[in-house]
Motif scaffolding. Structure first.
Motif, PDB file in Angstrom:
ATOM      1  N   HIS A 100       0.833  -1.200   0.000  1.00  0.00           N
ATOM      2  CA  HIS A 100       0.000   0.000   0.000  1.00  0.00           C
ATOM      3  C   HIS A 100       0.865   1.247   0.000  1.00  0.00           C
ATOM      4  O   HIS A 100       1.996   1.230   0.498  1.00  0.00           O
ATOM      5  CB  HIS A 100      -0.917   0.020   1.228  1.00  0.00           C
ATOM      6  N   GLN A 145      -2.471   5.578   1.665  1.00  0.00           N
ATOM      7  CA  GLN A 145      -3.419   4.528   2.017  1.00  0.00           C
ATOM      8  C   GLN A 145      -3.220   4.066   3.454  1.00  0.00           C
ATOM      9  O   GLN A 145      -4.189   3.784   4.178  1.00  0.00           O
ATOM     10  CB  GLN A 145      -3.271   3.355   1.052  1.00  0.00           C
ATOM     11  N   ASP A 187      -4.655   6.766   5.824  1.00  0.00           N
ATOM     12  CA  ASP A 187      -6.122   6.681   5.884  1.00  0.00           C
ATOM     13  C   ASP A 187      -6.572   5.450   6.660  1.00  0.00           C
ATOM     14  O   ASP A 187      -7.564   5.509   7.410  1.00  0.00           O
ATOM     15  CB  ASP A 187      -6.700   6.652   4.470  1.00  0.00           C
ATOM     16  N   ALA A 188      -5.858   4.344   6.507  1.00  0.00           N
ATOM     17  CA  ALA A 188      -6.221   3.127   7.227  1.00  0.00           C
ATOM     18  C   ALA A 188      -6.048   3.313   8.729  1.00  0.00           C
ATOM     19  O   ALA A 188      -6.861   2.818   9.533  1.00  0.00           O
ATOM     20  CB  ALA A 188      -5.379   1.947   6.734  1.00  0.00           C
ATOM     21  N   ARG A 189      -4.995   4.016   9.138  1.00  0.00           N
ATOM     22  CA  ARG A 189      -4.772   4.230  10.581  1.00  0.00           C
ATOM     23  C   ARG A 189      -5.829   5.154  11.160  1.00  0.00           C
ATOM     24  O   ARG A 189      -6.322   4.927  12.277  1.00  0.00           O
ATOM     25  CB  ARG A 189      -3.376   4.819  10.807  1.00  0.00           C
ATOM     26  N   THR A 195      -8.863   5.480  10.005  1.00  0.00           N
ATOM     27  CA  THR A 195     -10.098   4.688  10.027  1.00  0.00           C
ATOM     28  C   THR A 195     -10.127   3.745  11.218  1.00  0.00           C
ATOM     29  O   THR A 195     -11.165   3.601  11.886  1.00  0.00           O
ATOM     30  CB  THR A 195     -10.225   3.876   8.721  1.00  0.00           C
ATOM     31  N   ALA A 199     -14.417   4.778   3.459  1.00  0.00           N
ATOM     32  CA  ALA A 199     -13.417   3.790   3.855  1.00  0.00           C
ATOM     33  C   ALA A 199     -14.034   2.461   4.259  1.00  0.00           C
ATOM     34  O   ALA A 199     -13.431   1.402   4.047  1.00  0.00           O
ATOM     35  CB  ALA A 199     -12.577   4.338   5.009  1.00  0.00           C
ATOM     36  N   THR A 200     -15.228   2.488   4.850  1.00  0.00           N
ATOM     37  CA  THR A 200     -15.803   1.266   5.436  1.00  0.00           C
ATOM     38  C   THR A 200     -17.077   0.778   4.760  1.00  0.00           C
ATOM     39  O   THR A 200     -17.475  -0.368   4.960  1.00  0.00           O
ATOM     40  CB  THR A 200     -16.116   1.488   6.929  1.00  0.00           C
TER      41      THR A 200
END
Length: 288
Positions: free
Chosen positions: A228, A232, A235-237, A239, A275-276
């Motif tokens: 990634h 990315q 943003d994942a952290r 989220t 995101a989800t």
């Protein structure tokens, strides 16, 4: 939806506790057992018999003989459940300890201080036997903690725990990789800066500048380690932290939005939904 602080009810003042899985349901009312909660201490568990499902940071980890689990401070979990949603029928040894209890050795710190470390391993039978013996030694010393020479026994508990953490440090990665990203300096530095700054830095180029790398170099390191880009991963952290706060607190969505650095709650809601695939309210309702 609770924050669970460390407390040893049987040996107040000792920052380590060894217990069995069957001790947990008797401590927690059924409704509280099923809730998502966030820890400020480490939770290690080795399953010897039985099956169940343990949720750690919204990932379900199957439990069966030889499963080793590690929940770190700041993560959220739902304790192992069976098919009916109640406590799983497990024979397991559990070790709870505060971050300051084990010795600060280079290899143990890699286990305890890595917020991106594995949460679950399925041990080979011979490794399961070794861990089981090591945990049995720790449990025996804990159970026999004497009134005399308590300082010596406390230090022995610290060293026995360090031995278990060292065994974890030399386990292969659960996915079979060589964890090459963990040894790449740009990615390692990015991981720690991300953990420190995700609520205030949202752009990958800001991380690259702070770390002294070009964005191209940072992206190459991140993609080599995880597949990634840096953006990315940022943003994942964000989220993940949003999920944690929605699941274990009653904070309004607007307050969570501010805590994560969004200027408007609507921007946060759009980000989370993108995101989800769920709105913050829908996600929260599903965790209760």
């Amino acid at each position: 939806m609770i924050e669970r602080g460390y407390r040893n009810p049987t040996r107040p003042g000792l920052r380590l506790e060894v217990l069995t899985f069957t001790d947990l349901p008797s401590r927690l009312p059924d409704e509280e057992y099923r809730r998502v909660h966030r820890l400020d201490f480490h939770h290690l568990a080795l399953v010897h018999d039985g099956t169940g499902t343990h949720m750690i940071d919204f990932v379900d980890h199957p439990c069966r003989p030889g499963t080793l689990l590690h929940v770190r401070p700041g993560q959220v979990q739902r304790l192992p459940t069976g098919p009916d949603g109640g406590p799983a029928d497990l024979d397991a040894t559990i070790v709870l300890f505060t971050p300051d209890f084990p010795p600060r050795l280079p290899a143990t710190v890699r286990v305890t201080d890595d917020p991106f470390g594995p949460a679950s391993w399925q041990l080979r039978p011979e490794d399961h036997d070794r861990f089981r013996r090591a945990l049995a030694d720790l449990a025996a010393e804990y159970a026999g903690l004497p009134d005399q020479e308590r300082d010596i026994t406390r230090e022995l508990l610290r060293q026995l725990l360090a031995g278990i953490l060292l065994r974890i440090a030399r386990l292969p990665a659960p996915d079979g990789s060589q964890e090459k990203g963990a040894t790449q300096e740009p990615y390692r530095l990015f991981q720690h800066e991300l953990e420190r700054s995700f609520a205030v830095l949202r752009q990958a180029h800001d991380y690259a500048a702070r770390l002294g790398y070009s964005l191209k170099t940072l992206n190459r390191a991140c993609q080599g380690a995880t597949g990634h880009t840096a953006k990315q991963l940022v943003d994942a952290r964000v989220t993940l932290e949003a999920k944690r706060l929605l699941a274990h607190t009653e904070l309004p969505v607007a307050a969570i939005s501010r805590r994560l650095g969004f200027t408007e709650p609507t921007n946060f809601s759009k980000f989370f939904t993108r995101a989800t695939g769920e709105t913050p309210g829908t996600f929260r309702a599903a965790q209760s």
